[in-house]
Design a protein around this motif. Structure first.
Motif, PDB file in Angstrom:
ATOM      1  N   LEU A   1       0.742  -1.038  -0.062  1.00  0.00           N
ATOM      2  CA  LEU A   1      -0.054  -0.172   0.142  1.00  0.00           C
ATOM      3  C   LEU A   1       0.743   1.406   0.060  1.00  0.00           C
ATOM      4  O   LEU A   1       1.725   1.493   0.700  1.00  0.00           O
ATOM      5  CB  LEU A   1      -0.759  -0.126   1.227  1.00  0.00           C
ATOM      6  CG  LEU A   1      -2.208  -0.503   1.429  1.00  0.00           C
ATOM      7  CD1 LEU A   1      -3.032  -0.368   2.531  1.00  0.00           C
ATOM      8  CD2 LEU A   1      -2.986   0.001   0.151  1.00  0.00           C
ATOM      9  N   LYS A   2       0.453   2.082  -0.786  1.00  0.00           N
ATOM     10  CA  LYS A   2       1.347   3.287  -0.987  1.00  0.00           C
ATOM     11  C   LYS A   2       0.233   4.631  -1.054  1.00  0.00           C
ATOM     12  O   LYS A   2      -0.837   4.425  -1.671  1.00  0.00           O
ATOM     13  CB  LYS A   2       2.044   3.529  -2.122  1.00  0.00           C
ATOM     14  CG  LYS A   2       3.238   2.710  -2.015  1.00  0.00           C
ATOM     15  CD  LYS A   2       4.167   2.809  -3.406  1.00  0.00           C
ATOM     16  CE  LYS A   2       5.290   1.744  -3.148  1.00  0.00           C
ATOM     17  NZ  LYS A   2       6.043   1.588  -4.077  1.00  0.00           N
ATOM     18  N   LYS A   3       0.743   5.663  -0.186  1.00  0.00           N
ATOM     19  CA  LYS A   3      -0.278   6.842  -0.268  1.00  0.00           C
ATOM     20  C   LYS A   3       0.769   8.161   0.120  1.00  0.00           C
ATOM     21  O   LYS A   3       1.314   8.191   1.004  1.00  0.00           O
ATOM     22  CB  LYS A   3      -1.366   6.618   1.053  1.00  0.00           C
ATOM     23  CG  LYS A   3      -2.097   8.092   0.861  1.00  0.00           C
ATOM     24  CD  LYS A   3      -3.023   8.100  -0.192  1.00  0.00           C
ATOM     25  CE  LYS A   3      -3.556   9.431  -0.053  1.00  0.00           C
ATOM     26  NZ  LYS A   3      -4.577   9.806  -1.302  1.00  0.00           N
TER      27      LYS A   3
ATOM     28  N   VAL B   1       2.430   6.527   3.458  1.00  0.00           N
ATOM     29  CA  VAL B   1       2.535   4.994   3.519  1.00  0.00           C
ATOM     30  C   VAL B   1       3.407   4.548   2.453  1.00  0.00           C
ATOM     31  O   VAL B   1       2.898   4.972   1.124  1.00  0.00           O
ATOM     32  CB  VAL B   1       1.136   4.370   3.320  1.00  0.00           C
ATOM     33  CG1 VAL B   1       1.102   2.838   3.389  1.00  0.00           C
ATOM     34  CG2 VAL B   1       0.246   4.803   4.697  1.00  0.00           C
ATOM     35  N   ALA B   2       4.425   3.888   2.463  1.00  0.00           N
ATOM     36  CA  ALA B   2       5.300   3.670   1.632  1.00  0.00           C
ATOM     37  C   ALA B   2       5.619   2.189   1.215  1.00  0.00           C
ATOM     38  O   ALA B   2       6.704   1.557   1.131  1.00  0.00           O
ATOM     39  CB  ALA B   2       6.850   4.114   1.854  1.00  0.00           C
TER      40      ALA B   2
ATOM     41  N   ILE C   1      -3.324   4.364   7.184  1.00  0.00           N
ATOM     42  CA  ILE C   1      -3.528   3.166   6.839  1.00  0.00           C
ATOM     43  C   ILE C   1      -5.072   2.606   7.104  1.00  0.00           C
ATOM     44  O   ILE C   1      -5.938   2.107   6.387  1.00  0.00           O
ATOM     45  CB  ILE C   1      -2.650   2.024   7.340  1.00  0.00           C
ATOM     46  CG1 ILE C   1      -1.285   2.170   6.650  1.00  0.00           C
ATOM     47  CG2 ILE C   1      -3.107   0.547   7.521  1.00  0.00           C
ATOM     48  CD1 ILE C   1      -0.291   1.138   6.910  1.00  0.00           C
ATOM     49  N   VAL C   2      -5.531   3.242   8.305  1.00  0.00           N
ATOM     50  CA  VAL C   2      -6.874   2.902   8.920  1.00  0.00           C
ATOM     51  C   VAL C   2      -7.847   3.799   7.596  1.00  0.00           C
ATOM     52  O   VAL C   2      -8.935   3.287   7.207  1.00  0.00           O
ATOM     53  CB  VAL C   2      -7.268   3.597  10.254  1.00  0.00           C
ATOM     54  CG1 VAL C   2      -8.592   3.384  10.554  1.00  0.00           C
ATOM     55  CG2 VAL C   2      -6.267   2.734  11.119  1.00  0.00           C
TER      56      VAL C   2
ATOM     57  N   GLY D   1       5.984   4.509   7.066  1.00  0.00           N
ATOM     58  CA  GLY D   1       5.075   4.082   6.011  1.00  0.00           C
ATOM     59  C   GLY D   1       5.372   2.659   5.701  1.00  0.00           C
ATOM     60  O   GLY D   1       4.636   1.980   4.650  1.00  0.00           O
ATOM     61  N   ARG D   2       6.340   1.892   6.242  1.00  0.00           N
ATOM     62  CA  ARG D   2       6.511   0.515   5.970  1.00  0.00           C
ATOM     63  C   ARG D   2       6.329  -0.282   6.973  1.00  0.00           C
ATOM     64  O   ARG D   2       6.588  -0.163   8.104  1.00  0.00           O
ATOM     65  CB  ARG D   2       7.835   0.264   5.281  1.00  0.00           C
ATOM     66  CG  ARG D   2       8.230   0.944   4.013  1.00  0.00           C
ATOM     67  CD  ARG D   2       9.629   0.576   3.630  1.00  0.00           C
ATOM     68  NE  ARG D   2       9.966   1.358   2.364  1.00  0.00           N
ATOM     69  CZ  ARG D   2      10.226   2.400   2.362  1.00  0.00           C
ATOM     70  NH1 ARG D   2      10.652   3.061   3.308  1.00  0.00           N
ATOM     71  NH2 ARG D   2      10.660   2.941   1.072  1.00  0.00           N
ATOM     72  N   THR D   3       6.018  -1.687   6.758  1.00  0.00           N
ATOM     73  CA  THR D   3       5.739  -2.799   7.858  1.00  0.00           C
ATOM     74  C   THR D   3       7.252  -3.105   8.393  1.00  0.00           C
ATOM     75  O   THR D   3       7.986  -3.708   7.512  1.00  0.00           O
ATOM     76  CB  THR D   3       4.946  -3.897   7.265  1.00  0.00           C
ATOM     77  OG1 THR D   3       4.111  -3.478   6.418  1.00  0.00           O
ATOM     78  CG2 THR D   3       4.567  -4.721   8.497  1.00  0.00           C
TER      79      THR D   3
END
Lengths: 271, 341
Positions: free
Chosen positions: A21-23, A31-32, A57-58, A239-241
């Motif tokens: 997911l990216k935003k 979110v990267a 993310i939410v 922004g990454r897990t």
């Protein structure tokens, strides 16, 4: 990423799955490329330092923002960039970091808005099926009053929601989401700004939801709460897990300690 | 009929007509939060369509207009409301999908101005700047009404229509649909997160409100027999806003109070006062200033209006439930009786 997950026959093992997911907001990546899975029927915590992209993310998962790329699945259905109302109808409900009560409505009405596909929301039914509308409304009122009793808000049922205190608004948001009978519940910092006694109560409610089969994904900074009630933790950074697993295991992960846990532990030691 | 009663029934007509108009704007703005600054355009569409549908073929009338079907009352009025609703669908698809609050309001004002210019300048549509005139008085032939007796007759007819529309509006506002409208007004993001499609509900609200606007406009042209662009200058929208703000946004009783105070007592009653010698038209200007001042005073000191939005108490809902249960029990008993037979 599939630790402690036992798929039940026929049902997807994960309630939510996010892939890359990216935003970005005006070039800044919030979110990267987050990738994670939320196990079905468990309580998962989404933790990370401020600015890690948790609330974004939410918002992406609940359809309140559109992602720039990546994919999201809700109980096996691809819901990437669906509008929020469609995702909600699929069974995903959410609360907000800063409580967003429907202030002009009473506490009871806040709950009555939540049930999906109400007969009385159609002009045709209002005038041509009034008995069906009234019957359904009666059931909803009864269920809403019961829910308010459960969440300790019954005595405030006729107050306008804007008159509630911060903690009561948090409870109202959870009660409202529960009224919609969700399959997945996203809670964005449900314990923020809440007194310790209420924290325990909210924790108890979340455990009750888990017991009734609801999958919970909660953004939370209070690690005691995470330790007590969460089965699974996702750590985000930039922004990454960064890592996923049990909190006890993550405490030994140097990357996690460096990015977040060290900061939190230091803050609590010096605080 | 004496001049006094002529004035009284004219005021009664405007009271009921603006009550209908206020209910229409209230469902859009007061209940759903749509800042519809183009409301008067829907009133105008209703008026023109009602008039043009009831007029005979334009040939030989000295006017130019579309339709000219000689449609009798109330079918022409119904058509006026429906066409206003149809235009509302179009407008909603243009503006409601992406815009909110002040941006929405600005685009709606612009749309209202565009429509005003088109109708004012494109003569074949509704006779341009001259507007429609000689519109037949409804039911005058059936009841052998004279010019004098038509005024009280139509004031009463308008009152009955207003009563009927009040009944329908109350049903909508008390229903789960009304509650969802208010949820969208308070926070359409939250309503969306609860599974409500904000656009769909705003569209429904626009359609209902535009129907009320269209009917209100249709009644104006039926009452006066004429309608032209000076009757719906875009600023007229703010008179209807004044009605609902003074009366109490979100409350139908407030709409009636607002229509009485603003439209009847402040706008129309002074129109019957004699002119101030040497200052023709001054009363009209003072009127406008008084309405403006009243609006400011209300927004400052009593923003909830004279009759504020009612809190829907659970006791009321429980009483409704008990009534509903009683009626269902009766129905069930009747059903059993019938099956027993």
């Amino acid at each position: 990423m599939s630790d402690n997950v036992t798929p039940t026959t026929g049902a997807p093992a994960y309630a939510l799955q996010c892939q890359d997911l990216k935003k970005a907001f005006q070039g800044v990546l919030a979110v990267a490329g987050a990738t994670f899975d939320v196990p079905q029927g468990q309580i998962t915590a989404l933790i990370g330092p401020n600015g890690a992209g948790k609330t974004t993310i939410v918002n992406l998962l609940s359809g309140m923002m559109q992602s720039d790329s990546g994919r999201m699945q809700l109980v096996g259905t691809d819901v990437t960039n669906w509008p929020s109302h469609k995702i909600a109808r699929r069974g995903l409900m959410r609360s907000f970091q800063l409580s967003r009560e429907l202030g002009g409505l009473t506490v009871l009405e806040n709950l009555l808005v939540a049930p999906k596909h109400q007969a009385g929301e159609s002009l045709f039914n209002i005038f041509f099926r009034p008995l069906a509308v009234r019957r359904e409304e009666r059931e909803n009122v009864e269920r809403a009053l019961e829910t308010l009793k459960t969440y300790g808000l019954y005595d405030l049922r006729d107050n306008r929601a804007r008159e509630l205190s911060g903690g009561q608004k948090k409870l109202l948001e959870i009660a409202r989401a529960v009224m919609a009978q969700p399959r997945v519940l996203l809670l964005d910092e449900p314990m923020a700004g809440v007194n310790p006694a209420l924290i325990d109560r909210i924790g108890g409610y979340i455990l009750d939801l888990k017991a009734s089969g609801v999958t919970v994904l909660m953004v939370e900074h209070n690690l005691n709460v995470v330790e007590k009630i969460c089965d699974h933790v996702i750590v985000l950074a930039e922004g990454r897990t960064l890592a996923t697993g049990k909190l006890s295991d993550l405490r030994a992960n140097q990357d996690v300690v460096q990015a977040y846990l060290g900061e939190v532990i230091n803050a609590s030691t010096h605080g | 009929m004496s001049a006094f009663w002529y004035y009284v029934f004219t005021l009664v007509f405007f009271l009921f007509d603006y009550f209908i108009l206020a209910m229409g704007l209230n469902i859009q703005y007061g209940e759903t939060g749509i800042l519809n600054f183009a409301y008067i355009a829907f009133v105008a569409i209703g008026a023109y369509v009602t008039g043009a549908a009831s007029l005979p073929n334009a040939a030989g009338t000295g006017q130019q207009y579309i339709m000219g079907w000689g449609l009798p009352f109330p079918f022409n009025l119904l058509l006026g409301g429906l066409v206003a609703s149809a235009v509302a669908v179009l407008v909603a698809f243009i503006v409601l999908r992406r815009l909110r609050t002040d941006y929405l309001a600005m685009v709606l004002v612009s749309l209202s101005l565009v429509l005003y210019d088109v109708i004012n300048n494109y003569v074949p549509l509704f006779n341009g700047a001259d507007g429609l005139y000689n519109v037949p008085q409804p039911m005058a032939g059936i009841f052998h009404l004279t010019t004098n007796s038509f005024i009280p007759f139509f004031a009463v007819v308008t009152g009955l229509i207003a009563l009927l529309m009040w009944f329908f509006m109350s049903r909508i506002m008390k229903s789960p649909l009304g509650r969802t409208f208010r949820a969208i007004r308070d926070d359409d993001g939250v309503a969306g997160a609860l599974g409500k499609n904000p656009f769909g509900y705003k569209l429904t609200s626009m359609i209902i409100g535009a129907f009320y606007a269209g009917v209100g406009g249709g009644l104006i042209i039926q009452f006066g027999g004429s309608f032209n662009p000076t009757a719906w200058l875009p600023g007229e929208t703010f008179v209807v806003f004044a009605v609902i703000i003074v009366g109490g946004v979100g409350n139908n009783v407030g709409m009636l109070v607002g229509a009485l105070v603003v439209e009847t007592l402040l706008i129309h009653l002074p129109a019957f006062l004699p002119e101030i010698p040497g200052h023709p038209g001054l009363i009209e200007y003072i009127d406008t200033m008084v309405v403006g001042a009243l609006l400011m005073v209300m927004l400052w000191f009593r923003p909830q209006g004279v009759v504020p939005e009612r809190v829907r108490k659970s006791a009321g809902m429980l009483a409704d439930r008990a009534r509903g249960r009683g009626r269902e029990l009766t129905t069930a008993t009747e059903g059993q009786g019938k099956s027993g037979e």
